[in-house]
Design a protein around this motif. Sequence first.
Motif, short mmCIF file in Angstrom:
data_model
loop_
_atom_site.label_atom_id
_atom_site.label_comp_id
_atom_site.label_asym_id
_atom_site.label_seq_id
_atom_site.Cartn_x
_atom_site.Cartn_y
_atom_site.Cartn_z
N ARG A 178 -106.21 51.25 30.14
CA ARG A 178 -104.88 51.00 30.70
C ARG A 178 -104.72 49.53 31.10
O ARG A 178 -103.72 48.89 30.77
CB ARG A 178 -104.66 51.91 31.91
CG ARG A 178 -103.29 51.75 32.55
CD ARG A 178 -103.09 52.77 33.63
NE ARG A 178 -101.74 52.76 34.18
CZ ARG A 178 -101.20 53.78 34.82
NH1 ARG A 178 -101.88 54.91 34.95
NH2 ARG A 178 -99.98 53.69 35.30
N ARG A 179 -105.71 48.99 31.80
CA ARG A 179 -105.62 47.61 32.25
C ARG A 179 -105.68 46.65 31.07
O ARG A 179 -104.95 45.65 31.03
CB ARG A 179 -106.75 47.31 33.24
CG ARG A 179 -106.66 45.94 33.90
CD ARG A 179 -107.77 45.75 34.92
NE ARG A 179 -107.69 46.74 35.99
CZ ARG A 179 -108.60 46.86 36.94
NH1 ARG A 179 -109.67 46.08 36.94
NH2 ARG A 179 -108.45 47.78 37.88
N TRP B 213 -102.32 46.61 29.29
CA TRP B 213 -101.32 45.87 30.06
C TRP B 213 -101.52 44.37 29.94
O TRP B 213 -100.58 43.62 29.70
CB TRP B 213 -101.38 46.31 31.52
CG TRP B 213 -100.36 45.64 32.39
CD1 TRP B 213 -99.07 46.02 32.57
CD2 TRP B 213 -100.55 44.45 33.17
NE1 TRP B 213 -98.42 45.14 33.42
CE2 TRP B 213 -99.30 44.18 33.81
CE3 TRP B 213 -101.62 43.60 33.40
CZ2 TRP B 213 -99.13 43.09 34.65
CZ3 TRP B 213 -101.44 42.51 34.25
CH2 TRP B 213 -100.22 42.27 34.86
N SER C 214 -95.85 46.56 28.13
CA SER C 214 -96.70 46.38 29.32
C SER C 214 -96.10 47.10 30.52
O SER C 214 -96.82 47.67 31.34
CB SER C 214 -96.87 44.89 29.64
OG SER C 214 -95.64 44.32 30.07
N ILE D 68 -96.82 50.89 30.22
CA ILE D 68 -98.22 51.18 30.56
C ILE D 68 -98.44 51.08 32.06
O ILE D 68 -99.17 51.88 32.67
CB ILE D 68 -99.16 50.22 29.81
CG1 ILE D 68 -99.13 50.50 28.31
CG2 ILE D 68 -100.59 50.32 30.34
CD1 ILE D 68 -99.65 51.87 27.91
N ALA D 69 -97.80 50.11 32.71
CA ALA D 69 -98.03 49.87 34.13
C ALA D 69 -97.40 50.95 35.01
O ALA D 69 -98.00 51.35 36.02
CB ALA D 69 -97.49 48.50 34.52
#
Length: 446
Positions: A80-81, A84, A190, A193-194
């Motif tokens: 995930r990170r 992003w 992004s 996802i965030a």
Amino acid sequence: MRHEQTEGAGRGRLRPLGGVLAALLVAHSGTRISAIAIPWFVLVTTGSATQTGLVAFCEMGPYVVVKAFAGPPVDRIGPRRISWIADVVSAAAALLIVLLHAEGLLSFGGLLALVAVIGTVRSPGDLAKDVMIPQAAELSRVPLERATGLQGVFDRLAGTVGPAAGGALVGVVGPMVGLGVNAACFALGSLIIAVALPGGMGRPQKHPVGKGEEEAGHDAHGGYWHSLRQGFAFLRGQPILLALYAMLGVTNLLDAAYVAVLVPVWAAGSGYGPATIGLVLASFSVTATVGSLVAAAVAHRLRRRPVFFLGWLVTGAPRFLILTADAPLWCVATVIGMGGLGGGFINPIIGAVTYERIPPDLMGRAQGIGDAITWAGIPLGGLLAGAVVAGTGLTPALLITGAVYFLTTNLTGLRPEWREMDRRRDGKRAERSPHVTPAESASRVP
């Protein structure tokens, strides 16, 4: 009231898979737009086909190389990170191209550098999104074949909408506007996802610590190279995955040759013109989207192996052979469209087999290496096709590539590894891998 609660719960249940697929759609659509905008910008400003090709290579070369080494950070930091961060950096690099050009400060070397940055960070970003698909399917309680089928649908949609939007933007308002839209797509990806994914999704996997590592005081990941070697070691013990990646490496090279050289040369020589290139590619993409939709609905009920190789039989060699015949355009589009329909069933099966066999804590490393193998020939496809066409002519080149495609995708199916395709159909993924040495992992088949 109970019915309304059930509907709300159903919508919430699909949030993990829907979020990842939405992020994939906008990011891939932006990539397809820039694939038209950047080469066209270079071509109209420099008039050089060589420089245009160099720009494409500067994006895809780093993309392929980085894919092989991006797995350990994806596993350690969390997909995930990584996703992003990659989308934010891609958006910033694309926007910087636009701003520098507006100020008259964009040199060709600067453009190459920024395009290389986009290709470099896109690679782990795409890998991270793919890695989250099996977890998203599990959280959404969707069968893997259906989830990977929907992944194929969204990718095909991006492959249809992105080029159409990119061509319209470039033709009407110029390539820099198209590149600005590309930056906006990455920024939107992004953001999805965030904020759109559930809080616990896409986090780093917790790894058990092996006895030897615990005594030595190391964490389960060890060093970077140790972590990467574990991915290689795992794949050495997976003959079906190695056979699959090798097959895809060849077919992707041939597909790149087909799109970059063979179809344009055929269109120019046949007198149809450049508009026919778009028609031919769109006829495949549209029917592939339909095939992916059908696969998402029914593929989990079908035997994988016969469907997989029948799909290759339909989507492979006929696309090359029809271009050697003096066939009317409607016939060419029909044959290529049928190929897209068959191809829509292939990716869901590939995704399901891959996600089932790779444990969650090795997903980034193993899939990153596998993706690098399958993409390795893409930057070379156009170069090789150009050399073959120059040396033998278009028709022999089409016959050669069609024959290689057929042998790669059908005769290799006689190998015993492919029998493993239908053996794990319980919808469960591989358990978390025990922490073993590369030698031990190479001899273990889960």
